[in-house]
Scaffold this active site. Structure first.
Site: not given
Length: 382
Positions: A168, A240, A333, A363-364
């Protein structure tokens, strides 16, 4: 109910940044002697980077590995939560005896990015005149951050990294290392990253920036000396929440939460769904360990990421890479889709086909699928 401030315990400080007088933990510091000239103009004086290391540097200094963290990460890649480190290492399963980055073989270095908030110079830091930078902190790019990290490498006596790895935002800097300093990067692992921030990535980030700057406690970025509970927690928490939705996959959220209510709460009577409680939890965690000013600074640096800027375009820039390179994307992702990594792999002359990390987590996945990442590290450096 303010679900950022509602969890039991004392109100969070205005900023979750590490401050002088806090436990240092495993941190060491590099202090730059000269001001850092910035790509967008001007310079940043008093640059300091916090960093952590594992293993020992070999006499020939050929075993150094650089690990670069993502947006809300820090230098604490491995190890438990402890005084000075509010969370466990974010890639703990990757570093240590017998692991892919075996500390009996490798000397691993992880800096907290310039502009960050866990010991490196950032908006929460004090200027040479003793005042906090706050809203006066300058605009940074990935190139500025890598220039600071190159100074750290010089200070450690490391002429060439055996491996530079990042995902990332960390992958953006890893790529910048390989393009800016090809002679200093022997191998390169790029995970869930891109050659230039896309319009959609910038758009998601823009909403997060507006959430923070629209918080009445933002005060133009000059909030760091406000009392507990008086920082821009609502804005940072909202940023967040939005970011976390983009970090995970639709399928994972549906399978994990569906439409289930949170405990005994009734969504038809002001209660929350489980997925809402999940986002509230991550918002509350972040405001206690991160700084809104750093979030803004680093997000803008990510938006500015364009490896081809001033280098004749993306392909010309990527043609500079001489490091043996692996590029990997996460199949689920939706923020940095695998097609973007395929484009990177096709344009880097020392890369072959793109690798795929299989994960339901979106994505994580580059953080959570440690065994698959470890296999990529071993493929690169044995």
């Amino acid at each position: 109910m303010n679900t950022v401030l509602a969890p039991s315990g004392p109100l969070p400080p205005a900023s979750g940044a590490w401050r002088e007088g806090d436990p240092p933990g495993r941190r060491r510091w590099y202090q730059r002697d000269e001001p850092l000239a910035l790509e967008a103009g001007g310079e940043l004086p008093g640059v300091r980077l916090a960093f952590e290391t594992w293993g020992r540097l070999a006499p020939d200094r050929a075993n150094a590995v650089l690990v670069l963290h993502a947006l809300t990460g820090d230098s604490h890649v491995a190890g438990p939560a402890e005084p000075g480190h509010p969370t466990p290492g974010w890639w703990d399963g990757l570093i240590g005896p017998g692991r892919a980055l075996d500390t009996g073989r490798w000397f691993v270095v992880a800096p907290n990015v310039l502009g960050g908030c866990q010991g490196s110079t950032g908006p929460a830091s004090c200027t040479p005149d003793g005042r906090r930078w706050g809203g006066r902190f300058p605009f940074l790019t990935q190139r500025d951050q890598v220039a600071a990290e190159a100074g750290l490498a010089d200070a450690l006596g490391i002429d060439r990294w055996a491996l530079v790895v990042g995902g990332s935002m960390g992958g953006m800097r890893a790529l910048e290392w390989a393009v800016s300093h090809p002679e200093r990067t022997r191998a390169l692992l790029l995970l869930a990253t891109v050659a230039a921030a896309s319009a959609e990535q910038i758009a998601w980030a823009n909403v997060q920036l507006h959430a923070i700057r629209g918080d009445p406690h933002w005060r133009g970025g000059d909030y760091h000396d406000a009392g507990p509970g008086l920082g821009p927690h609502a804005g940072l928490g909202l940023a967040r929440r939005l970011a976390h939705v983009t970090y995970r996959s639709e399928r994972e959220l549906q399978v994990r939460f569906g439409r289930a209510p949170q405990g005994a709460e009734d969504p038809l009577d002001g209660g929350r769904f489980q997925v809402e409680s999940y986002l509230d939890h991550h918002a509350a965690k972040l405001v206690r360990r991160f700084d809104a000013g750093s979030y803004v600074t680093l997000t803008e640096a990510m938006n500015s990421h364009d490896i081809g800027r001033g280098r004749g375009g993306t392909r010309a820039a990527l043609s500079r890479v001489t490091a043996r390179t692996l590029v990997a994307g996460v199949d689920s992702d939706r923020l940095y889709p695998p097609a973007q990594q395929a484009e990177l792999a096709a344009a880097i002359p020392t890369a072959d086909h793109v690798r795929v990390v299989e994960s339901p987590y979106g994505h994580d996945g580059f953080l959570l699928e440690v065994e698959q990442v470890a296999a990529l590290v071993r493929e690169l450096v044995g």
